[in-house]
Every structure is written in C-alpha cells, then in structure tokens.
Motif scaffolding. Structure first.
Motif, PDB file in Angstrom:
ATOM      1  N   ASP A 152       0.913  -1.162   0.060  1.00 55.73           N
ATOM      2  CA  ASP A 152      -0.020  -0.078  -0.036  1.00 55.73           C
ATOM      3  C   ASP A 152       0.977   1.177  -0.150  1.00 55.73           C
ATOM      4  OD1 ASP A 152       0.916  -0.849   2.574  1.00 55.73           O
ATOM      5  OD2 ASP A 152      -1.028  -0.279   3.556  1.00 55.73           O
ATOM      6  N   ILE A 153       2.281   1.022   0.290  1.00 61.51           N
ATOM      7  CA  ILE A 153       2.866   2.152   0.183  1.00 61.51           C
ATOM      8  C   ILE A 153       3.628   2.376  -1.220  1.00 61.51           C
ATOM      9  CG2 ILE A 153       5.057   3.174   1.312  1.00 61.51           C
ATOM     10  CD1 ILE A 153       2.930   3.541   2.935  1.00 61.51           C
ATOM     11  N   HIS A 154       3.967   1.166  -1.820  1.00 59.71           N
ATOM     12  CA  HIS A 154       4.638   0.912  -3.000  1.00 59.71           C
ATOM     13  C   HIS A 154       4.147  -0.120  -3.805  1.00 59.71           C
ATOM     14  CE1 HIS A 154       7.696  -1.844  -1.365  1.00 59.71           C
ATOM     15  NE2 HIS A 154       7.937  -1.022  -0.254  1.00 59.71           N
ATOM     16  N   PRO A 155       3.539  -0.024  -4.890  1.00 61.42           N
ATOM     17  CA  PRO A 155       2.909  -1.543  -5.480  1.00 61.42           C
ATOM     18  C   PRO A 155       4.305  -2.276  -6.002  1.00 61.42           C
ATOM     19  CG  PRO A 155       1.694   0.535  -6.442  1.00 61.42           C
ATOM     20  CD  PRO A 155       3.057   1.088  -5.549  1.00 61.42           C
ATOM     21  N   ASN A 156       4.039  -3.444  -5.396  1.00 61.51           N
ATOM     22  CA  ASN A 156       5.212  -4.355  -5.792  1.00 61.51           C
ATOM     23  C   ASN A 156       4.650  -5.174  -7.183  1.00 61.51           C
ATOM     24  OD1 ASN A 156       6.781  -3.909  -3.806  1.00 61.51           O
ATOM     25  ND2 ASN A 156       5.273  -5.326  -2.380  1.00 61.51           N
ATOM     26  N   LYS A 157       5.655  -5.269  -8.270  1.00 61.77           N
ATOM     27  CA  LYS A 157       5.367  -5.784  -9.521  1.00 61.77           C
ATOM     28  C   LYS A 157       5.482  -7.253  -9.249  1.00 61.77           C
ATOM     29  CE  LYS A 157       7.143  -1.551 -11.840  1.00 61.77           C
ATOM     30  NZ  LYS A 157       8.048  -1.248 -13.109  1.00 61.77           N
ATOM     31  N   PRO A 158       4.796  -8.205 -10.181  1.00 61.69           N
ATOM     32  CA  PRO A 158       5.391  -9.771 -10.256  1.00 61.69           C
ATOM     33  C   PRO A 158       6.787  -9.797 -10.627  1.00 61.69           C
ATOM     34  CG  PRO A 158       3.256  -9.134 -11.661  1.00 61.69           C
ATOM     35  CD  PRO A 158       3.878  -7.939 -11.140  1.00 61.69           C
ATOM     36  N   GLY A 159       7.391 -10.858  -9.868  1.00 58.54           N
ATOM     37  CA  GLY A 159       8.725 -10.960 -10.466  1.00 58.54           C
ATOM     38  C   GLY A 159       9.364 -11.777  -9.061  1.00 58.54           C
ATOM     39  N   ARG A 160      10.709 -11.909  -9.311  1.00 61.96           N
ATOM     40  CA  ARG A 160      11.662 -12.670  -8.215  1.00 61.96           C
ATOM     41  C   ARG A 160      11.937 -11.518  -7.196  1.00 61.96           C
ATOM     42  NH1 ARG A 160      16.726 -15.181 -10.533  1.00 61.96           N
ATOM     43  NH2 ARG A 160      16.698 -15.918  -8.442  1.00 61.96           N
ATOM     44  N   TYR A 161      11.669 -11.889  -5.838  1.00 58.58           N
ATOM     45  CA  TYR A 161      12.345 -11.147  -4.865  1.00 58.58           C
ATOM     46  C   TYR A 161      12.954 -11.994  -3.797  1.00 58.58           C
ATOM     47  CZ  TYR A 161       8.598  -7.567  -6.089  1.00 58.58           C
ATOM     48  OH  TYR A 161       7.958  -6.826  -6.698  1.00 58.58           O
ATOM     49  N   ARG A 162      13.647 -11.305  -2.953  1.00 57.77           N
ATOM     50  CA  ARG A 162      14.536 -12.064  -2.098  1.00 57.77           C
ATOM     51  C   ARG A 162      14.702 -11.363  -0.780  1.00 57.77           C
ATOM     52  NH1 ARG A 162      20.656 -13.231  -4.632  1.00 57.77           N
ATOM     53  NH2 ARG A 162      19.286 -14.906  -5.481  1.00 57.77           N
ATOM     54  N   ILE A 163      14.811 -11.920   0.466  1.00 57.31           N
ATOM     55  CA  ILE A 163      15.093 -11.767   1.690  1.00 57.31           C
ATOM     56  C   ILE A 163      16.590 -11.905   1.914  1.00 57.31           C
ATOM     57  CG2 ILE A 163      14.554 -11.876   4.129  1.00 57.31           C
ATOM     58  CD1 ILE A 163      12.141 -10.833   2.342  1.00 57.31           C
ATOM     59  N   TYR A 164      17.168 -10.853   2.485  1.00 61.39           N
ATOM     60  CA  TYR A 164      18.714 -10.771   2.946  1.00 61.39           C
ATOM     61  C   TYR A 164      18.669 -10.974   4.484  1.00 61.39           C
ATOM     62  CZ  TYR A 164      20.206  -9.810  -2.026  1.00 61.39           C
ATOM     63  OH  TYR A 164      20.590  -9.717  -3.202  1.00 61.39           O
ATOM     64  N   TYR A 165      19.681 -11.940   4.987  1.00 59.44           N
ATOM     65  CA  TYR A 165      19.598 -12.097   6.408  1.00 59.44           C
ATOM     66  C   TYR A 165      20.793 -12.457   6.768  1.00 59.44           C
ATOM     67  CZ  TYR A 165      17.474 -13.286  10.916  1.00 59.44           C
ATOM     68  OH  TYR A 165      17.032 -13.175  12.454  1.00 59.44           O
TER      69      TYR A 165
END
Length: 457
Positions: free
Chosen positions: A283-296
């Motif tokens: 709701d702050i920035h629309p996320n486009k379809p595609g690949r995402y990643r969490i860094y930890y």
C-alpha cells in the motif's frame, strides 16, 4: 549531535540533556575545586580526556540552571542548548549577544575551554525539542497511511533542524505530511537512496537455512513469514535486521521499507528455528510480479566477528490469485541427527581416534586456495565453461576431508539431470583446500555451495 528518535517517542529537552550528560560522563563525578577561569589547552588532550573535561563543564551548567527537582525547565534567555562536537568538546548555543553569553557561561563553568554556536535565525536545541514534543503529540493522531510511510524523526542539533525520514520521500509525500501531521520550517525531509542489494548470498550453507513460508505470494501480500533453521553443530546468533530486494535486469534492487530496527540478538540452538515477518508494504509502493529475495545475516556464537553468513530466501510475487492458492509450503530442512555438537565434545566424551566427526562449523573453517572470493570466481568460471542451454541454480553439499580433498558431493537442490551432472564435475575437480581445524586439529567438515548456470550468449 544527532539524536535518533523513533516514533512515537515522548522526550523532553531536560531529560535529553541529562541523558546526554550521563552517556558522556559515564559516571557521576564531583567537579574539581573551583578556581578562577581555568585554562586548559584541549588541543593537547585525547578525545576521551576532552569528553571528560567537557562533561564536568556541562554538569556545572546543568546544576546552575536546574531547579530543586534537578531538571532544566526554565533556562536563561541567552541559553539555547548544548552538545558535544566530533572532538568531544562542549558546544554551547547562545541566543543573542554571543560575547555577553560567553562571559556568563565561562563564569559558570569556570573555564573558557568551550565553543559557542550562535543562534540567530536558526533553531536552538531548546526550540527544536519543543517542536519535537509538539510533533510527537500530533503524530499520535495522524492518519494510519501516513504512519505506514513514516520511518524516523531526528533532532539534528548541529544543523539546527529536525530530520524527517519517510519510506517514500517525494514532493507529494512531503506535502501530505506537512498538511496532515505538522508543518514546521525546522523540518528537513531526507530522501533515502536504497540502491542495490548485496549481489552475494546463499539460501543454505553449512547446515544453516533460510526459507519463506511459501515460494509464491500474491502482489498484494503485506508481509511474508521468514524462518531461519539451524542444522549446524553450533549456537547461531541472529537479529532483527533484514533487507527485501527485487530482481530487475539481472540486478537485485532494495525494496523501499522501514529498515530501522532495534539491535537485539537471539541465540538459535541446534535443530531450532527463528521466524520473523518481512514487510512488503504494497500500500506504500505497489510491488510488481517477479523474483524477490530476503537478505538476512547470521553469525556463529563461537566467533561472531569472523564467522558471518549472508543468507537469502528467494520467492516470487504473482498477480494471479489462482496460481498462488495452489502453491504448497516451502520444504522444512530435516533435523540434524548425525553431527556431533561442540558442547558434547567439550563435555569430555571420549571418542574413538578412528572416528571422523563431521562438522558443520569449526573453530577454523576450511579455506579454498586464494580465499572465498577465489572460490566463487572458480565456480562462476567453471559454470560458464559448461555452456548451459538454460538458467538454473544447483546447490551442492560435499565433505572436505582432513587432508583438504573434496569428497562425497551430493545435490541438495536440483534443476535437471544435465545441470546436476555439470555441478558434480565442477565440485569433483576442485583443488585441494586448507582443511578445517577444531582445537588445532584438522577435521572433516560439511560444506554447501550454490552454482549458477546461465545460457551462453
């Protein structure tokens, strides 16, 4: 001085001054006997000595301006505030006639070894904290959508302003903030350059795993559950910090988010997990379809500064709700039942000299010839030579023996038979490593690496 303030905080000018003095001085000290305007050349002192001396002057000011309660509530009109510069020297803000103000301050602190910060058409520390108090009061009643886009507010005394950090900062969000929350000339909106995410990271290494609950989510998903699994033979330290990134043209870019987090460490024991929610904020920035990643990033409890591991958890976003509803949960790594823990070994259990313990983490980890960077360059070069016809990432487990020779490669994550066989050959042909060591002796260790294949252009 930059005083970081996370919303919603309610601080006062007086309490902040006392906190500042406590942090600098470290302990309550009795000021030295009064003498007529002591002169000390602070240029010849170390930073620590300068801070100690300046804290004495600050204590004298506080005592002179405080009421019976010990708090500065109504300082004289010429006093705007005080802080310490990067050399630890006391800086006093003077409103109006700086010459007269300096004389009065010097008389109180019994020294001229301080600097003056004249306050004319800018804001004094006292004024900034009054504005900050009003801001905190109004922010409580602010619109929830504005709160979602808010990150931090900070009183920046040296710049005579209040820095406002929003997740998305542009003319529209700044105007909305000033209109619906508070509009002050003291506000300075800081635009965050999120930039590129780290280009390295693995989803599993040496018995450490990072997984999202599902491999696929809808683009409207507000947050995803991420779990770190410890299947190594040591306690692992984890924290609250993470990054979210998306892939664009082969590069990973950081998703705008509120990455301000409290530094808290948790210990994850063998065969235990630690889960957290990673915000996507659609709701702050629309996320486009595609690949995402969490860094930890996690680290070994035995040697946190040396044994750090950059883990990633890959997932996709899709606009197709039906596709998302059919996706099963991600696999959970099986418990580690075969690797001896260091606690067991240190308890004094006698082992057969011919028995090889397989470690996941050792006091001294194995080293590829030339180091970790050289290893990833080797894998990248060998993957290019394979002339793959499709893109895929194969994850391989293998053992590094006491003699440094690689043995028993096995596929931990498969793509297809062709790429799997290529990955086998790359690992089998690895040069001899420097073996891992435990208590000064070489040991066998289990190692995991990802191999990325890309079609030849």
């Amino acid at each position: 001085m930059n005083n970081k303030i996370l919303s919603p905080l309610y601080i006062t000018f007086t309490s902040t001054l006392l906190l500042l003095l406590a942090c600098i001085s470290g302990s309550k000290q009795n000021p030295p006997p009064s003498v007529a305007l002591q002169e000390t050349n602070q240029d010849t002192l170390t930073r620590e000595q300068t801070q100690q001396l300046s804290s004495v002057y600050a204590q004298r000011l506080t005592k002179a301006f405080a009421e019976d309660s010990g708090y500065i509530t109504t300082p004289p009109g010429y006093f705007g505030g005080m802080y310490y510069n990067d050399k630890g020297k006391l800086v006093v803000q003077i409103i109006g006639d700086t010459l007269e103000g300096r004389c009065k301050i010097a008389e109180i602190v019994q020294s001229n070894d301080f600097e003056i910060d004249p306050v004319s058409h800018t804001y004094s520390q006292q004024e900034l904290f009054r504005i900050m108090d009003e801001f905190n009061r109004r922010f409580v009643e602010a619109d929830s959508q504005i709160k979602k886009n808010f990150s931090t507010a900070a009183v920046n005394t040296s710049q005579h302003r209040i820095d406002i950090h929003l997740i998305i900062t542009n003319k529209n969000t700044e105007k909305e903030f000033r209109t619906k929350v508070m509009n002050s000339p003291a506000f300075h909106f800081v635009k965050t350059d999120y930039g590129l995410a780290p280009q390295d990271g693995v989803s599993e290494i040496n018995g450490l795993y990072l997984r999202t609950e599902y491999p696929l989510y809808h683009t409207s998903t507000p947050q995803v559950k991420v779990t770190f699994y410890n299947r190594s033979n040591q306690k692992i330290l984890v924290g609250n910090h993470y990054l979210v990134a998306y892939e664009e043209n082969g590069r990973w870019k950081i998703v705008p988010n509120n990455y301000a987090a409290t530094d808290v460490e948790y210990i994850v024991n063998l065969n235990n997990e630690h889960s957290f929610q990673a915000a996507l904020l659609p709701d702050i920035h629309p996320n486009k379809p595609g690949r995402y990643r969490i860094y930890y990033t996690v680290s070994s409890d035995y040697n946190p500064s040396k044994h750090k591991y950059n883990l990633v958890a890959d997932f996709r976003l899709s606009a197709d709700r039906k596709e998302c509803s059919r996706i099963p949960k991600s696999d959970i790594p099986a418990p580690n039942l075969n690797i001896r823990t260091m606690e067991t070994e240190n308890a004094g259990n006698e082992l057969d000299e011919n028995e090889d313990i397989i470690y996941a983490i050792a006091e001294q980890m194995p080293e590829f010839p030339g180091g970790e960077k050289a290893m990833f360059n080797y894998l990248q070069e060998k993957a290019k030579q394979a002339h793959a016809e499709e893109k895929g990432r194969v994850v391989v487990n293998f053992l590094i023996g006491k003699d440094g020779i690689v043995r028993q490669p096995e596929i931990a994550r498969s793509v297809n038979n062709t790429l799997d066989q290529e990955a086998f050959q790359i690992i089998r042909n690895m040069p001899k490593w420097q073996p891992a060591r435990q208590q000064g002796k070489p040991v066998v260790i289990k190692y995991t690496v990802p191999i990325l294949f890309e079609p030849t252009k």
